[in-house]
Motif scaffolding. Sequence first.
Motif, PDB file in Angstrom:
ATOM      1  N   ASN A  92       0.841  -1.207   0.000  1.00 21.05           N
ATOM      2  CA  ASN A  92       0.000   0.000   0.000  1.00 21.05           C
ATOM      3  C   ASN A  92       0.874   1.255   0.000  1.00 21.05           C
ATOM      4  O   ASN A  92       0.718   2.142   0.833  1.00 21.05           O
ATOM      5  CB  ASN A  92      -0.917   0.009   1.223  1.00 21.05           C
ATOM      6  N   THR A  93       1.804   1.314  -0.939  1.00 17.77           N
ATOM      7  CA  THR A  93       2.745   2.437  -0.974  1.00 17.77           C
ATOM      8  C   THR A  93       2.041   3.765  -1.239  1.00 17.77           C
ATOM      9  O   THR A  93       2.534   4.815  -0.827  1.00 17.77           O
ATOM     10  CB  THR A  93       3.817   2.204  -2.049  1.00 17.77           C
ATOM     11  N   ILE A  94       0.900   3.716  -1.923  1.00 14.59           N
ATOM     12  CA  ILE A  94       0.170   4.958  -2.197  1.00 14.59           C
ATOM     13  C   ILE A  94      -0.159   5.675  -0.888  1.00 14.59           C
ATOM     14  O   ILE A  94       0.062   6.878  -0.739  1.00 14.59           O
ATOM     15  CB  ILE A  94      -1.118   4.667  -2.998  1.00 14.59           C
ATOM     16  N   ARG A  95      -0.698   4.934   0.081  1.00 10.33           N
ATOM     17  CA  ARG A  95      -1.062   5.525   1.371  1.00 10.33           C
ATOM     18  C   ARG A  95       0.171   6.010   2.126  1.00 10.33           C
ATOM     19  O   ARG A  95       0.152   7.070   2.761  1.00 10.33           O
ATOM     20  CB  ARG A  95      -1.823   4.503   2.203  1.00 10.33           C
ATOM     21  N   LEU A  96       1.235   5.230   2.080  1.00 10.79           N
ATOM     22  CA  LEU A  96       2.466   5.610   2.776  1.00 10.79           C
ATOM     23  C   LEU A  96       3.007   6.934   2.256  1.00 10.79           C
ATOM     24  O   LEU A  96       3.408   7.809   3.043  1.00 10.79           O
ATOM     25  CB  LEU A  96       3.525   4.516   2.605  1.00 10.79           C
ATOM     26  N   HIS A  97       2.995   7.107   0.957  1.00 12.67           N
ATOM     27  CA  HIS A  97       3.549   8.330   0.382  1.00 12.67           C
ATOM     28  C   HIS A  97       2.636   9.532   0.581  1.00 12.67           C
ATOM     29  O   HIS A  97       3.106  10.660   0.746  1.00 12.67           O
ATOM     30  CB  HIS A  97       3.861   8.105  -1.096  1.00 12.67           C
ATOM     31  N   ARG A  98       1.332   9.304   0.588  1.00 11.74           N
ATOM     32  CA  ARG A  98       0.418  10.407   0.888  1.00 11.74           C
ATOM     33  C   ARG A  98       0.629  10.892   2.321  1.00 11.74           C
ATOM     34  O   ARG A  98       0.668  12.088   2.584  1.00 11.74           O
ATOM     35  CB  ARG A  98      -1.031   9.964   0.674  1.00 11.74           C
ATOM     36  N   LEU A  99       0.756   9.945   3.239  1.00 15.55           N
ATOM     37  CA  LEU A  99       1.002  10.302   4.636  1.00 15.55           C
ATOM     38  C   LEU A  99       2.316  11.057   4.780  1.00 15.55           C
ATOM     39  O   LEU A  99       2.375  12.080   5.475  1.00 15.55           O
ATOM     40  CB  LEU A  99       1.028   9.048   5.513  1.00 15.55           C
ATOM     41  N   GLN A 100       3.370  10.578   4.125  1.00 13.15           N
ATOM     42  CA  GLN A 100       4.668  11.242   4.251  1.00 13.15           C
ATOM     43  C   GLN A 100       4.606  12.670   3.738  1.00 13.15           C
ATOM     44  O   GLN A 100       5.224  13.580   4.305  1.00 13.15           O
ATOM     45  CB  GLN A 100       5.740  10.460   3.495  1.00 13.15           C
ATOM     46  N   GLY A 101       3.850  12.885   2.668  1.00 14.31           N
ATOM     47  CA  GLY A 101       3.692  14.244   2.154  1.00 14.31           C
ATOM     48  C   GLY A 101       3.009  15.152   3.159  1.00 14.31           C
ATOM     49  O   GLY A 101       3.416  16.309   3.361  1.00 14.31           O
ATOM     50  N   VAL A 102       1.959  14.647   3.824  1.00 11.31           N
ATOM     51  CA  VAL A 102       1.259  15.427   4.849  1.00 11.31           C
ATOM     52  C   VAL A 102       2.205  15.719   6.019  1.00 11.31           C
ATOM     53  O   VAL A 102       2.278  16.850   6.510  1.00 11.31           O
ATOM     54  CB  VAL A 102       0.014  14.661   5.342  1.00 11.31           C
ATOM     55  N   LEU A 103       2.937  14.703   6.461  1.00  7.43           N
ATOM     56  CA  LEU A 103       3.865  14.879   7.593  1.00  7.43           C
ATOM     57  C   LEU A 103       4.921  15.925   7.278  1.00  7.43           C
ATOM     58  O   LEU A 103       5.228  16.783   8.118  1.00  7.43           O
ATOM     59  CB  LEU A 103       4.535  13.542   7.930  1.00  7.43           C
ATOM     60  N   ASP A 104       5.476  15.875   6.087  1.00  5.51           N
ATOM     61  CA  ASP A 104       6.518  16.840   5.724  1.00  5.51           C
ATOM     62  C   ASP A 104       5.964  18.255   5.623  1.00  5.51           C
ATOM     63  O   ASP A 104       6.644  19.230   5.971  1.00  5.51           O
ATOM     64  CB  ASP A 104       7.174  16.431   4.403  1.00  5.51           C
ATOM     65  N   ALA A 105       4.729  18.392   5.140  1.00  6.36           N
ATOM     66  CA  ALA A 105       4.109  19.721   5.088  1.00  6.36           C
ATOM     67  C   ALA A 105       3.956  20.293   6.485  1.00  6.36           C
ATOM     68  O   ALA A 105       4.202  21.486   6.721  1.00  6.36           O
ATOM     69  CB  ALA A 105       2.750  19.630   4.386  1.00  6.36           C
ATOM     70  N   TYR A 106       3.575  19.466   7.453  1.00  9.78           N
ATOM     71  CA  TYR A 106       3.356  19.926   8.820  1.00  9.78           C
ATOM     72  C   TYR A 106       4.656  20.127   9.585  1.00  9.78           C
ATOM     73  O   TYR A 106       4.721  20.962  10.496  1.00  9.78           O
ATOM     74  CB  TYR A 106       2.427  18.956   9.560  1.00  9.78           C
ATOM     75  N   GLU A 107       5.690  19.396   9.219  1.00  3.55           N
ATOM     76  CA  GLU A 107       6.976  19.569   9.906  1.00  3.55           C
ATOM     77  C   GLU A 107       7.601  20.923   9.631  1.00  3.55           C
ATOM     78  O   GLU A 107       8.446  21.392  10.388  1.00  3.55           O
ATOM     79  CB  GLU A 107       7.940  18.450   9.487  1.00  3.55           C
ATOM     80  N   GLN A 108       7.178  21.569   8.555  1.00  8.61           N
ATOM     81  CA  GLN A 108       7.723  22.873   8.206  1.00  8.61           C
ATOM     82  C   GLN A 108       7.118  24.004   9.041  1.00  8.61           C
ATOM     83  O   GLN A 108       7.569  25.143   8.982  1.00  8.61           O
ATOM     84  CB  GLN A 108       7.496  23.150   6.720  1.00  8.61           C
ATOM     85  N   GLU A 109       6.073  23.683   9.813  1.00  7.04           N
ATOM     86  CA  GLU A 109       5.409  24.686  10.644  1.00  7.04           C
ATOM     87  C   GLU A 109       5.659  24.390  12.128  1.00  7.04           C
ATOM     88  O   GLU A 109       5.802  23.240  12.518  1.00  7.04           O
ATOM     89  CB  GLU A 109       3.894  24.685  10.365  1.00  7.04           C
ATOM     90  N   LYS A 110       5.701  25.415  12.930  1.00  9.42           N
ATOM     91  CA  LYS A 110       5.934  25.253  14.367  1.00  9.42           C
ATOM     92  C   LYS A 110       4.630  24.892  15.083  1.00  9.42           C
ATOM     93  O   LYS A 110       3.542  25.311  14.699  1.00  9.42           O
ATOM     94  CB  LYS A 110       6.491  26.546  14.960  1.00  9.42           C
ATOM     95  N   ASP A 111       4.776  24.100  16.133  1.00 10.23           N
ATOM     96  CA  ASP A 111       3.654  23.757  17.009  1.00 10.23           C
ATOM     97  C   ASP A 111       2.482  23.130  16.254  1.00 10.23           C
ATOM     98  O   ASP A 111       1.315  23.405  16.549  1.00 10.23           O
ATOM     99  CB  ASP A 111       3.173  25.002  17.775  1.00 10.23           C
ATOM    100  N   CYS A 112       2.801  22.300  15.288  1.00  9.78           N
ATOM    101  CA  CYS A 112       1.763  21.602  14.528  1.00  9.78           C
ATOM    102  C   CYS A 112       1.953  20.092  14.687  1.00  9.78           C
ATOM    103  O   CYS A 112       3.077  19.606  14.808  1.00  9.78           O
ATOM    104  CB  CYS A 112       1.821  21.962  13.048  1.00  9.78           C
ATOM    105  N   THR A 113       0.864  19.368  14.689  1.00 10.62           N
ATOM    106  CA  THR A 113       0.957  17.920  14.880  1.00 10.62           C
ATOM    107  C   THR A 113       0.040  17.162  13.925  1.00 10.62           C
ATOM    108  O   THR A 113      -1.007  17.665  13.507  1.00 10.62           O
ATOM    109  CB  THR A 113       0.578  17.517  16.323  1.00 10.62           C
ATOM    110  N   VAL A 114       0.459  15.938  13.612  1.00 12.38           N
ATOM    111  CA  VAL A 114      -0.349  15.014  12.819  1.00 12.38           C
ATOM    112  C   VAL A 114      -0.417  13.703  13.591  1.00 12.38           C
ATOM    113  O   VAL A 114       0.608  13.056  13.828  1.00 12.38           O
ATOM    114  CB  VAL A 114       0.258  14.753  11.429  1.00 12.38           C
ATOM    115  N   GLN A 115      -1.607  13.319  14.012  1.00  9.91           N
ATOM    116  CA  GLN A 115      -1.797  12.032  14.672  1.00  9.91           C
ATOM    117  C   GLN A 115      -2.286  11.023  13.638  1.00  9.91           C
ATOM    118  O   GLN A 115      -3.221  11.296  12.894  1.00  9.91           O
ATOM    119  CB  GLN A 115      -2.818  12.141  15.804  1.00  9.91           C
ATOM    120  N   VAL A 116      -1.621   9.879  13.607  1.00  7.96           N
ATOM    121  CA  VAL A 116      -1.953   8.857  12.614  1.00  7.96           C
ATOM    122  C   VAL A 116      -2.792   7.761  13.262  1.00  7.96           C
ATOM    123  O   VAL A 116      -2.397   7.184  14.276  1.00  7.96           O
ATOM    124  CB  VAL A 116      -0.683   8.245  11.987  1.00  7.96           C
TER     125      VAL A 116
END
Length: 359
Positions: free
Chosen positions: A196-220
């Motif tokens: 299910n690499t499609i889901r893995l890569h979509r999640l990684q894209g979301v995580l990287d977008a949020y890592e660029q901002e301060k005090d932001c979190t993504v719960q999986v």
Amino acid sequence: MLPKKKVTLDDVSRAAGVSLSTVSMILNARADVSFAPETIQKVRRAAEELGYQAPRRRIRGRLPSRSVIIIVAPNIANAYYSGLIQAIQQAAEQHDFSTLIFTTYRDAHKEEEILDMALTLGAAGMIFTLTPQSMHRVEKVSRKLPIVILGDSSSNSSVDVVDLDNYSAGVLIGRHMLELGHKHIAFITAVMNSSNTIRLHRLQGVLDAYEQEKDCTVQVFTRDHTPLEELNSIDIEQRIGYELASQCLEKESLISGFIAANDFIAYGVLDALAEKGFSVPEDYSVCGFNNLTSSRISHVGLTTVEHQAESRARKAFTILLERIKGGNAVSDLVQMEYSHHLLERRSTGPYRPVPTARN
């Protein structure tokens, strides 16, 4: 010099360690019997290693007037895959090809079984609507018949691929939620692994977008399921979305938005929010991926990512047709990537303070 002895079914039977009748039924692709994938692989491997060739047989009646394309999908309950299949069938019909559809339910053994059947049936070619798990086997079979994959851009193979960059799609929708002020979100998904690499890569894209901002979190939030469970449950992804969103809502958190790994999972999230008495997008924002037809219905209005699924499917058939006509030399390998865009609808809106349940 003595002529080379012809390999018989008896030879294959002894090499595979199974009965003669089992070898006969497997190599003749009997539709009224079934065997364990391991047995099928053992017989096919023995036949290939020994160089067994099936005798030519006279077929009574008329031969099929059209060549057959085999389409492989994880399931047909998900409208994303049924849409891809229909687009391929439309293109195939225009060129006088028939199609056979096989489902794997993300089971690697079923993929290999289908590949063997494609060779036995004399298919003109194959299209995989997902990145295969048995890539080594796919590459081996592709030397004998053309294969095209509708896959993920991380796919690394010697087979023609019509790519989709799911990572950048995740970044796109992550930034959309951030722009709306949603600093704390939940990512809801069904099983995530190598199949299910499609889901893995979509999640990684979301995580990287949020890592660029301060005090932001993504719960999986994720839940595994087996191929058998997917086979026996038509609405499994929607149910998983409902279950995981319900679990998320039971916890005290700052989450104000949900990103689902696909639109079907997002529908389950919407159901869970409605059951708890919440409004979308007034209380929570929800978005998905794939832009299914039902996502466009006005009272659903799901914000999602459009992946040009039908266009990619037709392109996959076009590439396959060229291979069928002119061969499939690796030197001419096709790796084509499609882009995507965000469709903002009523299910997402500006951040508001996290609400409390209304029931």
